[in-house]
Scaffold this motif. Structure first.
Motif, mmCIF file in Angstrom:
data_model
loop_
_atom_site.group_PDB
_atom_site.id
_atom_site.type_symbol
_atom_site.label_atom_id
_atom_site.label_comp_id
_atom_site.label_asym_id
_atom_site.label_seq_id
_atom_site.Cartn_x
_atom_site.Cartn_y
_atom_site.Cartn_z
ATOM 1 N N LEU A 275 0.720 -1.066 -0.032
ATOM 2 C CA LEU A 275 -0.029 0.200 -0.061
ATOM 3 C C LEU A 275 0.952 1.222 -0.069
ATOM 4 C CD1 LEU A 275 -2.920 -0.904 2.488
ATOM 5 C CD2 LEU A 275 -3.014 -0.935 0.138
ATOM 6 N N TYR B 250 -4.860 2.998 -0.311
ATOM 7 C CA TYR B 250 -5.559 1.857 -0.774
ATOM 8 C C TYR B 250 -6.515 2.657 -2.089
ATOM 9 C CZ TYR B 250 -9.310 -1.489 -2.183
ATOM 10 O OH TYR B 250 -10.123 -1.929 -2.875
ATOM 11 N N ALA C 183 -3.224 -5.058 -3.909
ATOM 12 C CA ALA C 183 -3.416 -3.946 -2.864
ATOM 13 C C ALA C 183 -4.876 -4.014 -2.361
ATOM 14 C CB ALA C 183 -3.727 -2.389 -3.574
ATOM 15 N N TRP D 285 -5.457 -4.434 1.731
ATOM 16 C CA TRP D 285 -6.439 -3.486 2.381
ATOM 17 C C TRP D 285 -7.249 -4.378 3.330
ATOM 18 C CZ3 TRP D 285 -7.865 0.513 4.593
ATOM 19 C CH2 TRP D 285 -9.168 0.889 4.858
#
Length: 172
Positions: free
Chosen positions: A21, A36, A66, A70
């Motif tokens: 990230l 994100y 990503a 997240w």
């Protein structure tokens, strides 16, 4: 579902989710969300349709990484578990390992019920049989990854009782 989560955590342990990230472990959830969202806008498959297939494929891969990062870091409990695993891995890598020995090379101390090995400083390493067994059980989930030359190798890091060196004890 639980097994899938732990499988993803093991996969995640191989990559630094914070680095995916572009963030750091000290960042708040809001900061992580912002990073994100930036990556999602940049690499979302809908935005990459006009690009050539190699660039689009690379972008989709970055988006999926990503998104996976997240999903773990946005959940308080999953993030805490990931941070614990990440810290354990850092500690494991930072030990100044002096040497690696097989459990069979260590001497058994019947009185203390531990395996012993002499350190070069004059001190000693000791590991209880139950520590080796605990490590064995915790690694059984990584069965396929741990196969080396047809045998299943398990190891545990043991610190010297006198100096800062450690010993990697392998049980085959």
């Amino acid at each position: 579902m639980e097994a899938l989560f732990y499988s993803k955590m093991c996969d995640a342990a191989e990559k630094d989710l914070y680095a995916v990230l572009g963030a750091s472990p000290s960042d708040s959830v809001q900061q992580l969300r912002h990073r994100y969202q930036q990556l999602a806008l940049q690499y979302h498959p809908d935005r990459l349709k006009a690009q050539c297939s190699a660039e689009a494929e690379s972008g989709v891969k970055k988006f999926l990484e990503a998104d996976a990062a997240w999903r773990i870091l946005s959940d308080h409990n999953k993030r805490r578990q990931y941070d614990i695993q990440r810290r354990a891995q850092e500690l494991k890598q930072d030990w100044p390992v002096d040497t690696t020995v097989c459990l069979e090379e260590m001497s058994w101390d019947q009185d203390l019920c531990v395996y012993k090995y002499c350190c070069r400083c004059g001190g000693g390493f000791s590991v209880a049989e139950d520590e080796v067994q605990e490590e064995k059980h915790s690694r059984q989930q990584d069965y396929e990854k741990e196969k080396i030359e047809g045998g299943l190798h398990r190891s545990v890091i043991v610190c010297c009782d006198t100096c800062s060196l450690s010993l990697c004890v392998k049980k085959t």
